[in-house]
Design an enzyme around this catalytic site. Structure first.
Site, PDB file in Angstrom:
ATOM      1  N   CYS A 164       3.787   9.572  -0.018  1.00  0.00           N
ATOM      2  CA  CYS A 164       2.417  10.026  -0.239  1.00  0.00           C
ATOM      3  C   CYS A 164       2.483  11.227  -1.184  1.00  0.00           C
ATOM      4  O   CYS A 164       3.363  12.088  -1.033  1.00  0.00           O
ATOM      5  CB  CYS A 164       1.815  10.417   1.114  1.00  0.00           C
ATOM      6  SG  CYS A 164       0.187  11.154   0.981  1.00  0.00           S
ATOM      7  N   HIS A 224       5.404   4.560  12.823  1.00  0.00           N
ATOM      8  CA  HIS A 224       5.406   4.554  11.343  1.00  0.00           C
ATOM      9  C   HIS A 224       6.330   5.695  10.918  1.00  0.00           C
ATOM     10  O   HIS A 224       5.924   6.858  10.873  1.00  0.00           O
ATOM     11  CB  HIS A 224       3.966   4.777  10.858  1.00  0.00           C
ATOM     12  CG  HIS A 224       3.783   4.804   9.380  1.00  0.00           C
ATOM     13  ND1 HIS A 224       3.194   3.778   8.670  1.00  0.00           N
ATOM     14  CD2 HIS A 224       4.092   5.746   8.449  1.00  0.00           C
ATOM     15  CE1 HIS A 224       3.135   4.084   7.395  1.00  0.00           C
ATOM     16  NE2 HIS A 224       3.678   5.294   7.228  1.00  0.00           N
ATOM     17  N   ASN A 256       9.333   4.600   3.616  1.00  0.00           N
ATOM     18  CA  ASN A 256       9.259   4.111   4.999  1.00  0.00           C
ATOM     19  C   ASN A 256      10.584   3.489   5.400  1.00  0.00           C
ATOM     20  O   ASN A 256      11.406   3.124   4.557  1.00  0.00           O
ATOM     21  CB  ASN A 256       8.195   3.018   5.092  1.00  0.00           C
ATOM     22  CG  ASN A 256       6.804   3.548   4.870  1.00  0.00           C
ATOM     23  OD1 ASN A 256       6.141   3.968   5.806  1.00  0.00           O
ATOM     24  ND2 ASN A 256       6.366   3.559   3.620  1.00  0.00           N
ATOM     25  N   HIS A 271       9.004   7.558   8.350  1.00  0.00           N
ATOM     26  CA  HIS A 271       9.583   7.721   7.005  1.00  0.00           C
ATOM     27  C   HIS A 271      11.031   8.178   7.167  1.00  0.00           C
ATOM     28  O   HIS A 271      11.400   8.785   8.179  1.00  0.00           O
ATOM     29  CB  HIS A 271       8.745   8.709   6.182  1.00  0.00           C
ATOM     30  CG  HIS A 271       7.481   8.090   5.663  1.00  0.00           C
ATOM     31  ND1 HIS A 271       7.375   7.579   4.399  1.00  0.00           N
ATOM     32  CD2 HIS A 271       6.283   7.851   6.270  1.00  0.00           C
ATOM     33  CE1 HIS A 271       6.149   7.067   4.232  1.00  0.00           C
ATOM     34  NE2 HIS A 271       5.467   7.228   5.355  1.00  0.00           N
ATOM     35  N   ARG A 317       0.838  -1.213   0.000  1.00  0.00           N
ATOM     36  CA  ARG A 317       0.000   0.000   0.000  1.00  0.00           C
ATOM     37  C   ARG A 317       0.869   1.258   0.000  1.00  0.00           C
ATOM     38  O   ARG A 317       1.037   1.908  -1.023  1.00  0.00           O
ATOM     39  CB  ARG A 317      -0.948  -0.046   1.211  1.00  0.00           C
ATOM     40  CG  ARG A 317      -2.077   0.966   1.171  1.00  0.00           C
ATOM     41  CD  ARG A 317      -1.711   2.350   1.653  1.00  0.00           C
ATOM     42  NE  ARG A 317      -1.236   2.378   3.050  1.00  0.00           N
ATOM     43  CZ  ARG A 317      -0.718   3.465   3.620  1.00  0.00           C
ATOM     44  NH1 ARG A 317      -0.595   4.592   2.938  1.00  0.00           N
ATOM     45  NH2 ARG A 317      -0.276   3.431   4.870  1.00  0.00           N
ATOM     46  N   ASP A 318       1.476   1.591   1.128  1.00  0.00           N
ATOM     47  CA  ASP A 318       2.277   2.813   1.221  1.00  0.00           C
ATOM     48  C   ASP A 318       3.461   2.750   0.252  1.00  0.00           C
ATOM     49  O   ASP A 318       3.826   3.741  -0.385  1.00  0.00           O
ATOM     50  CB  ASP A 318       2.798   2.964   2.665  1.00  0.00           C
ATOM     51  CG  ASP A 318       3.209   4.371   3.023  1.00  0.00           C
ATOM     52  OD1 ASP A 318       3.561   5.133   2.112  1.00  0.00           O
ATOM     53  OD2 ASP A 318       3.204   4.717   4.225  1.00  0.00           O
TER      54      ASP A 318
END
Ligand SMILES: CC(C)(COP(=O)([O-])OP(=O)([O-])OC[C@H]1O[C@@H](n2cnc3c(N)ncnc32)[C@H](O)[C@@H]1OP(=O)([O-])[O-])[C@@H](O)C(=O)NCCC(=O)NCCSC(=O)C[C@@](C)(O)CC(=O)[O-]
Length: 379
Positions: free
Chosen positions: A248, A215, A257, A217, A17-18
């Protein structure tokens, strides 16, 4: 005697996803499915499969229905030990997820107005209201809900984020029924001292540590340090992405990430269990970087892949190169002379095994050794 349990962490793999959402070139659905299949084979037990969001905003994941409808994914969904969340922003996303038998969703809000408006086209307040509504409907359908709070340290439009804004969002998401809230350093601006300050602040305001995940980055190269600091503050769940993919469209300039391979390498070296097979993860990082024609941002993954390639090359060479196949050239009691391949001009190896009666028969043995070497002396 007190038995000490081995410390462990849970890694939430957000690569499908990310990791993929901000890649411009269209990635075949088959590659995404293969990515999910391979990730699961590494022992990861939490993998964020995709998102069900506006395809205009995130065109890369417009194939979410194909992903969720695939038979291999359905089979994974039937395994009770796996958590396979799907990111949804609203009731429409939840409905699609429910239609496809999804058992876990993730809702996401921003602690800051600028990113909220850009990312989900609403205010923070409206975002909270939407997340609350989606979570309550999800619970009615027996679907578990994870939460994200973005921009925990900084917002691309508003600058630094007040910790009180993060606290409010975390509490709202927990109050809405999220079993866990992931703290998103969307821009990758935080460093360990920020991590410690924020976690201490949340905990001192009654947020249970066991309900938080990290989470991070890696924009400023702080993600690993941030994970370690968060671990030392008591967090035990961390999001990461294979090959360090991620980003994003509304967090311009932010990098991927923290890389799953780096995270697993660090935890294993610290004696902390992840349940993940690092060597498989390393292979996966190489594979997906090749598929996407992108560099593998996992430092440990890249280094381990090079070492493993060198070792398997050396192994292959040894088994194919006749000069490295050792034959017994001559043998007397206590002395075996080996030669490489058919060429005896260079004696590469001499395997000596001393007779059991070495002391008493040493002169005989020495003589035998000298005789054989003289006979076989390179020309
Ligand atoms: C929230 C909206 C939908 C609001 O967008 P909007 O324009 O206000 O929504 P809308 O309700 O007016 O709908 C607009 C169009 O989108 C469609 N639509 C509406 N909802 C859906 C849906 N669920 N699935 C599929 N389609 C949907 C809807 O049907 C309509 O289609 P049209 O009639 O124009 O053809 C939009 O802004 C959006 O999709 N945003 C998602 C952005 C996103 O995915 N960003 C990346 C994930 S967040 C992130 O990366 C941060 C995180 C989580 O990783 C943590 C961190 O790092 O901090």
């Amino acid at each position: 005697m007190e038995v000490q349990s081995i410390p462990s962490v849970r890694i939430v793999e957000v690569g499908p996803r990310d990791g993929l959402q901000n890649i411009q070139e269209s990635i075949p659905t088959a590659t995404k499915l293969e990515l999910i299949r391979r990730l699961e084979s590494t022992g990861l037990n939490t993998i964020e499969l995709t998102s069900v969001v506006s395809p205009r905003v995130i065109p890369q994941l417009a194939d979410c229905r194909d992903i969720l409808g695939d038979s291999m994914v359905k089979q994974l969904m039937s395994k009770s030990h796996l958590r396979l969340p799907v990111l949804v922003p609203n009731v429409k996303g939840l409905d699609i997820a429910v239609q496809h038998g999804v058992k876990e969703i993730a809702v996401f809000i921003s602690a800051t107005e600028g990113f909220s408006k850009a990312n989900i086209n609403c205010t923070v307040e409206q975002g909270i209201e939407r997340a609350r509504n989606v979570a309550s409907l999800a619970w009615k359908s027996n679907i578990a809900v994870r939460g994200y709070v973005s921009c925990i340290f900084a917002d691309p439009y508003n600058g630094p984020t007040p910790p009180a804004a993060v606290l409010r969002c975390v509490k709202e998401l927990l109050g809405a029924g999220c079993y866990e809230v992931s703290l998103g350093d969307t821009l990758g601006k935080g460093s360990p001292s920020n991590v410690r300050t924020l976690i201490n602040y949340l905990v001192s305001n009654d947020v249970p540590l066991g309900k938080l995940a990290g989470h991070f980055h890696n924009t400023n190269g702080q993600a690993m340090a941030n994970v370690w600091e968060a671990y030392n503050c008591g967090l035990r769940v961390f999001d990461s992405s294979i090959a360090g993919l991620g980003g994003c469209p509304f967090a311009k300039g932010a990098k991927g990430n923290v890389a799953s391979g780096d995270l697993v390498y660090m935890f294993h070296n610290a004696g902390i269990r992840t349940g993940i097979d690092l060597s498989k993860l390393v292979e996966m990082g190489v594979w997906i970087a090749e598929q996407l024609s992108r560099p593998n941002s996992s430092r440990a993954g890249t280094a381990l892949a090079v070492t493993s390639k060198a070792m398997s090359n050396a192994k292959g060479k040894h088994s194919q190169d006749p000069s490295l196949q050792w034959d017994a050239a001559s043998q007397t009691e206590g002395l075996q002379l080996c030669r490489p391949g058919g060429n005896f001009q260079i004696v590469k190896h001499l395997a000596l095994s001393l007779p059991s009666t070495a002391n008493s028969s040493a002169p005989d043995w020495n003589a035998s050794c000298a005789r054989q070497l003289n006979q076989r002396r390179p020309v």
